[in-house]
Design a protein around this motif. Structure first.
Motif, PDB file in Angstrom:
ATOM      1  N   ALA A 216      23.266  -3.620  68.868  1.00  0.00           N
ATOM      2  CA  ALA A 216      23.076  -3.209  70.249  1.00  0.00           C
ATOM      3  C   ALA A 216      22.791  -4.382  71.159  1.00  0.00           C
ATOM      4  CB  ALA A 216      21.916  -2.219  70.336  1.00  0.00           C
ATOM      5  N   VAL A 217      22.420  -5.514  70.577  1.00  0.00           N
ATOM      6  CA  VAL A 217      22.070  -6.650  71.410  1.00  0.00           C
ATOM      7  C   VAL A 217      23.261  -7.182  72.196  1.00  0.00           C
ATOM      8  CG1 VAL A 217      22.508  -8.479  69.720  1.00  0.00           C
ATOM      9  CG2 VAL A 217      20.732  -8.790  71.430  1.00  0.00           C
ATOM     10  N   VAL A 218      24.479  -6.917  71.707  1.00  0.00           N
ATOM     11  CA  VAL A 218      25.654  -7.349  72.455  1.00  0.00           C
ATOM     12  C   VAL A 218      26.336  -6.191  73.151  1.00  0.00           C
ATOM     13  CG1 VAL A 218      26.098  -9.341  71.021  1.00  0.00           C
ATOM     14  CG2 VAL A 218      27.110  -7.172  70.404  1.00  0.00           C
ATOM     15  N   SER A 219      25.684  -5.047  73.221  1.00  0.00           N
ATOM     16  CA  SER A 219      26.324  -3.895  73.837  1.00  0.00           C
ATOM     17  C   SER A 219      26.581  -4.127  75.315  1.00  0.00           C
ATOM     18  CB  SER A 219      25.446  -2.647  73.657  1.00  0.00           C
ATOM     19  OG  SER A 219      24.198  -2.823  74.306  1.00  0.00           O
ATOM     20  N   ARG A 220      25.741  -4.961  75.945  1.00  0.00           N
ATOM     21  CA  ARG A 220      25.921  -5.212  77.365  1.00  0.00           C
ATOM     22  C   ARG A 220      27.123  -6.108  77.642  1.00  0.00           C
ATOM     23  NH1 ARG A 220      20.278  -7.361  79.367  1.00  0.00           N
ATOM     24  NH2 ARG A 220      21.429  -7.483  81.314  1.00  0.00           N
ATOM     25  N   CYS A 221      27.675  -6.708  76.578  1.00  0.00           N
ATOM     26  CA  CYS A 221      28.861  -7.554  76.744  1.00  0.00           C
ATOM     27  C   CYS A 221      30.145  -6.720  76.781  1.00  0.00           C
ATOM     28  CB  CYS A 221      28.946  -8.572  75.599  1.00  0.00           C
ATOM     29  SG  CYS A 221      27.567  -9.704  75.566  1.00  0.00           S
ATOM     30  N   THR A 222      30.046  -5.398  76.589  1.00  0.00           N
ATOM     31  CA  THR A 222      31.219  -4.536  76.606  1.00  0.00           C
ATOM     32  C   THR A 222      31.144  -3.616  77.804  1.00  0.00           C
ATOM     33  OG1 THR A 222      30.207  -2.752  75.331  1.00  0.00           O
ATOM     34  CG2 THR A 222      31.179  -4.573  74.086  1.00  0.00           C
ATOM     35  N   ASP A 223      32.216  -2.915  78.047  1.00  0.00           N
ATOM     36  CA  ASP A 223      32.257  -1.977  79.157  1.00  0.00           C
ATOM     37  C   ASP A 223      31.894  -0.569  78.713  1.00  0.00           C
ATOM     38  OD1 ASP A 223      33.107  -4.000  80.841  1.00  0.00           O
ATOM     39  OD2 ASP A 223      35.204  -3.695  80.280  1.00  0.00           O
ATOM     40  N   VAL A 224      31.459  -0.400  77.489  1.00  0.00           N
ATOM     41  CA  VAL A 224      31.147   0.924  76.950  1.00  0.00           C
ATOM     42  C   VAL A 224      29.635   1.101  76.930  1.00  0.00           C
ATOM     43  CG1 VAL A 224      31.377   2.445  74.962  1.00  0.00           C
ATOM     44  CG2 VAL A 224      33.201   0.830  75.509  1.00  0.00           C
ATOM     45  N   ALA A 225      29.130   2.187  77.479  1.00  0.00           N
ATOM     46  CA  ALA A 225      27.705   2.472  77.463  1.00  0.00           C
ATOM     47  C   ALA A 225      27.310   2.948  76.075  1.00  0.00           C
ATOM     48  CB  ALA A 225      27.362   3.537  78.504  1.00  0.00           C
ATOM     49  N   LEU A 226      26.360   2.289  75.471  1.00  0.00           N
ATOM     50  CA  LEU A 226      25.915   2.642  74.141  1.00  0.00           C
ATOM     51  C   LEU A 226      24.501   3.205  74.192  1.00  0.00           C
ATOM     52  CD1 LEU A 226      27.063  -0.515  72.161  1.00  0.00           C
ATOM     53  CD2 LEU A 226      28.247   1.658  72.376  1.00  0.00           C
ATOM     54  N   PRO A 227      24.177   4.145  73.330  1.00  0.00           N
ATOM     55  CA  PRO A 227      22.819   4.664  73.293  1.00  0.00           C
ATOM     56  C   PRO A 227      21.859   3.611  72.788  1.00  0.00           C
ATOM     57  CG  PRO A 227      24.065   5.475  71.433  1.00  0.00           C
ATOM     58  CD  PRO A 227      25.037   4.750  72.308  1.00  0.00           C
ATOM     59  N   PRO A 228      20.582   3.641  73.199  1.00  0.00           N
ATOM     60  CA  PRO A 228      19.622   2.662  72.717  1.00  0.00           C
ATOM     61  C   PRO A 228      19.448   2.750  71.201  1.00  0.00           C
ATOM     62  CG  PRO A 228      18.517   4.471  73.864  1.00  0.00           C
ATOM     63  CD  PRO A 228      19.974   4.644  74.092  1.00  0.00           C
ATOM     64  N   VAL A 229      19.419   1.581  70.575  1.00  0.00           N
ATOM     65  CA  VAL A 229      19.291   1.509  69.119  1.00  0.00           C
ATOM     66  C   VAL A 229      18.149   0.557  68.797  1.00  0.00           C
ATOM     67  CG1 VAL A 229      20.465   0.900  66.977  1.00  0.00           C
ATOM     68  CG2 VAL A 229      21.767   1.891  68.861  1.00  0.00           C
ATOM     69  N   PRO A 230      17.263   0.889  67.865  1.00  0.00           N
ATOM     70  CA  PRO A 230      16.208  -0.042  67.470  1.00  0.00           C
ATOM     71  C   PRO A 230      16.823  -1.329  66.912  1.00  0.00           C
ATOM     72  CG  PRO A 230      15.799   2.140  66.586  1.00  0.00           C
ATOM     73  CD  PRO A 230      17.176   2.173  67.146  1.00  0.00           C
ATOM     74  N   LEU A 231      16.318  -2.460  67.348  1.00  0.00           N
ATOM     75  CA  LEU A 231      16.899  -3.731  66.956  1.00  0.00           C
ATOM     76  C   LEU A 231      16.061  -4.389  65.869  1.00  0.00           C
ATOM     77  CD1 LEU A 231      17.802  -5.225  70.439  1.00  0.00           C
ATOM     78  CD2 LEU A 231      19.212  -3.866  68.920  1.00  0.00           C
ATOM     79  N   SER A 232      16.637  -4.571  64.718  1.00  0.00           N
ATOM     80  CA  SER A 232      15.960  -5.297  63.653  1.00  0.00           C
ATOM     81  C   SER A 232      16.406  -6.748  63.699  1.00  0.00           C
ATOM     82  CB  SER A 232      16.303  -4.693  62.290  1.00  0.00           C
ATOM     83  OG  SER A 232      17.679  -4.911  61.995  1.00  0.00           O
ATOM     84  N   ALA A 233      15.654  -7.613  63.013  1.00  0.00           N
ATOM     85  CA  ALA A 233      16.018  -9.029  62.970  1.00  0.00           C
ATOM     86  C   ALA A 233      17.393  -9.218  62.325  1.00  0.00           C
ATOM     87  CB  ALA A 233      14.957  -9.818  62.205  1.00  0.00           C
ATOM     88  N   LYS A 234      17.671  -8.414  61.297  1.00  0.00           N
ATOM     89  CA  LYS A 234      18.963  -8.504  60.616  1.00  0.00           C
ATOM     90  C   LYS A 234      20.103  -8.129  61.555  1.00  0.00           C
ATOM     91  CE  LYS A 234      21.342  -6.873  56.452  1.00  0.00           C
ATOM     92  NZ  LYS A 234      21.240  -5.994  55.251  1.00  0.00           N
ATOM     93  N   THR A 235      19.876  -7.115  62.383  1.00  0.00           N
ATOM     94  CA  THR A 235      20.895  -6.679  63.340  1.00  0.00           C
ATOM     95  C   THR A 235      21.166  -7.756  64.374  1.00  0.00           C
ATOM     96  OG1 THR A 235      20.314  -4.351  63.078  1.00  0.00           O
ATOM     97  CG2 THR A 235      21.418  -4.967  65.118  1.00  0.00           C
ATOM     98  N   ARG A 236      20.099  -8.341  64.907  1.00  0.00           N
ATOM     99  CA  ARG A 236      20.285  -9.389  65.918  1.00  0.00           C
ATOM    100  C   ARG A 236      20.990 -10.602  65.320  1.00  0.00           C
ATOM    101  NH1 ARG A 236      14.864  -7.900  66.946  1.00  0.00           N
ATOM    102  NH2 ARG A 236      14.128  -9.849  65.990  1.00  0.00           N
ATOM    103  N   ARG A 237      20.638 -10.931  64.094  1.00  0.00           N
ATOM    104  CA  ARG A 237      21.279 -12.068  63.447  1.00  0.00           C
ATOM    105  C   ARG A 237      22.767 -11.798  63.228  1.00  0.00           C
ATOM    106  NH1 ARG A 237      20.282 -16.454  59.951  1.00  0.00           N
ATOM    107  NH2 ARG A 237      22.305 -17.512  59.963  1.00  0.00           N
ATOM    108  N   ALA A 238      23.107 -10.572  62.835  1.00  0.00           N
ATOM    109  CA  ALA A 238      24.517 -10.215  62.651  1.00  0.00           C
ATOM    110  C   ALA A 238      25.280 -10.329  63.968  1.00  0.00           C
ATOM    111  CB  ALA A 238      24.623  -8.799  62.084  1.00  0.00           C
ATOM    112  N   ALA A 239      24.629  -9.936  65.058  1.00  0.00           N
ATOM    113  CA  ALA A 239      25.280 -10.039  66.367  1.00  0.00           C
ATOM    114  C   ALA A 239      25.537 -11.496  66.733  1.00  0.00           C
ATOM    115  CB  ALA A 239      24.395  -9.385  67.429  1.00  0.00           C
ATOM    116  N   LEU A 240      24.549 -12.345  66.497  1.00  0.00           N
ATOM    117  CA  LEU A 240      24.706 -13.761  66.818  1.00  0.00           C
ATOM    118  C   LEU A 240      25.796 -14.403  65.966  1.00  0.00           C
ATOM    119  CD1 LEU A 240      20.934 -14.682  67.166  1.00  0.00           C
ATOM    120  CD2 LEU A 240      22.621 -14.639  69.003  1.00  0.00           C
ATOM    121  N   ASP A 241      25.859 -14.023  64.693  1.00  0.00           N
ATOM    122  CA  ASP A 241      26.917 -14.552  63.824  1.00  0.00           C
ATOM    123  C   ASP A 241      28.297 -14.122  64.318  1.00  0.00           C
ATOM    124  OD1 ASP A 241      25.057 -15.775  62.233  1.00  0.00           O
ATOM    125  OD2 ASP A 241      25.049 -14.238  60.678  1.00  0.00           O
ATOM    126  N   SER A 242      28.403 -12.868  64.794  1.00  0.00           N
ATOM    127  CA  SER A 242      29.681 -12.384  65.326  1.00  0.00           C
ATOM    128  C   SER A 242      30.066 -13.138  66.587  1.00  0.00           C
ATOM    129  CB  SER A 242      29.592 -10.887  65.621  1.00  0.00           C
ATOM    130  OG  SER A 242      29.399 -10.144  64.437  1.00  0.00           O
TER     131      SER A 242
END
Length: 386
Positions: free
Chosen positions: A17-43
């Protein structure tokens, strides 16, 4: 979906969800874990390295910068290290215009703060040092104040390895040599932007102390120091053709020792790497002889024919990794820095003239068979003689 960017794919959007604001699609709020944020940064890092996304990022740069700043301020060590790397890649994507400078103004204070924070993760500090050097090199070439501040922060890190008043090198803490190497390389990159008057001051201030650091116990730091010494001497000679380091005889003796080092207590690969680098440094210091290298990409290539050019190329290679050749082909920033001109537009006849992978395989197989037959004949003759 085929053709989607890594951080726009359904799989990533469902959990990052940390990169959801980089898209034009509204996403529901999702709890952000450290693993999730790291996966987003790697992507994000993978996309920034392998693709040119200026048009996509130009309208979203503040959002991405805000996300990266949040990860730097609130994330753990691994997340901070990944975020710092993406910061540098973002600057490479945006280039040296107003957009890149705007992003650097936002990120520079937090990058500097983490780098000089002794309580922060060593990996995070190391990554922030590289990012600070790259972002400043791209965005602050015309801003003397930002350049001076960034160089000062980097100096405060690697000068911790300098000898004390008694001339003794400090005992490094775990991970310190890697941090000092990263800071020194980033500082050396920024030195290439300095005016002649500033370079003259830096030569007098740093060359004698860097020479003492050649006795460091860490092979990678010794190599970083040797390359920086060669770069500083090259810049000094560019200013004054008669430039000569005061204690050049002692320096050359030290370089000869490192170029022929055969101590068995050091790993064989470390000895080989050290000897190779210091032979080059010694040849340049003594004879101004530089081993030229050609980097090929597509139908083009660049020549690495000086220590300054090597430092710049290595800095981009550290940030972009395997994507550096793609950016050399298509990124206007890198093409301008290396004097390549606008990106080439190849017509269909040139593209169709490329050899297919299957044709390459057939050609290599035939060449291999021919070499084998020739070598067998030679072996037979040798057997007859014996």
């Amino acid at each position: 979906k085929p053709g989607c960017l890594p951080f726009e794919s359904h799989f990533v959007r469902s959990q990052v969800a940390v990169v959801s604001r980089c898209t034009d699609v509204a996403l529901p709020p999702v709890p952000l874990s450290a693993k999730t944020r790291r996966a987003a940064l790697d992507s994000l890092g993978g996309a920034f390295s392998s693709k040119l996304l200026y048009d996509f990022l130009i309208e979203r740069r503040l959002t991405v910068s805000d996300c990266l700043e949040r990860s730097l301020r609130k994330g753990g060590g691994e997340e901070q290290a990944a975020a710092a790397t993406v910061c540098a890649q973002l600057c490479v994507q945006l280039g040296g215009g107003d957009e890149g400078e705007e992003g650097f103004k936002i990120l520079r204070p937090v990058l500097s703060a983490i780098m000089i924070d002794g309580c922060a993760s060593v990996a995070a500090r190391q990554s922030c040092a590289r990012a600070l050097g790259m972002c400043c090199y791209i965005s602050a070439a015309e801003d003397g104040e930002d350049l001076v501040k960034s160089m000062s922060h980097l100096e405060s890190v690697f000068t911790m390895s300098y000898p004390n008043r008694e001339g003794t090198l400090p005992t490094p803490n775990a991970g310190a040599p890697g941090l000092h190497s990263a800071a020194l390389h980033a500082w050396a990159l920024l030195v290439t932007l300095c005016p002649a008057s500033r370079i003259t001051v830096l030569l007098d201030l740093h060359l004698p102390k860097l020479q003492a650091c050649l006795e460091s116990s860490d092979v990678n730091y010794r190599i970083a120091v040797g390359e920086t010494i060669a770069l500083l001497v090259e810049l000094g000679r560019d200013i004054d053709r008669e430039f000569e380091f005061e204690d050049s005889d002692t320096l050359c003796e030290c370089l000869k020792g490192l170029a022929t080092d055969g101590n068995k207590h050091r790993a064989k690969n470390d000895r080989r790497k050290q000897r190779s680098i210091f032979r080059e440094v010694l040849h340049y210091i003594e004879n101004e002889d530089f081993s030229e290298e050609k980097i090929r990409f597509g139908v083009e290539g660049i020549y690495i024919d000086s220590w300054m050019r090597r430092r710049v190329y290595d800095a981009f290679k550290e940030v972009l990794e395997s994507g550096v050749r793609h950016h050399l082909q298509f990124n206007p920033l890198l093409r301008d820095i290396f004097g390549l001109g606008p990106p080439l537009i190849l017509d269909s006849s040139v593209k169709s003239s490329k050899i297919s992978r299957f044709e390459k395989h057939l050609f290599n197989s035939a060449a291999f068979k021919a070499r084998t037959k020739l070598r067998n004949k030679v072996r037979d003759k040798r057997a007859d003689v014996m």
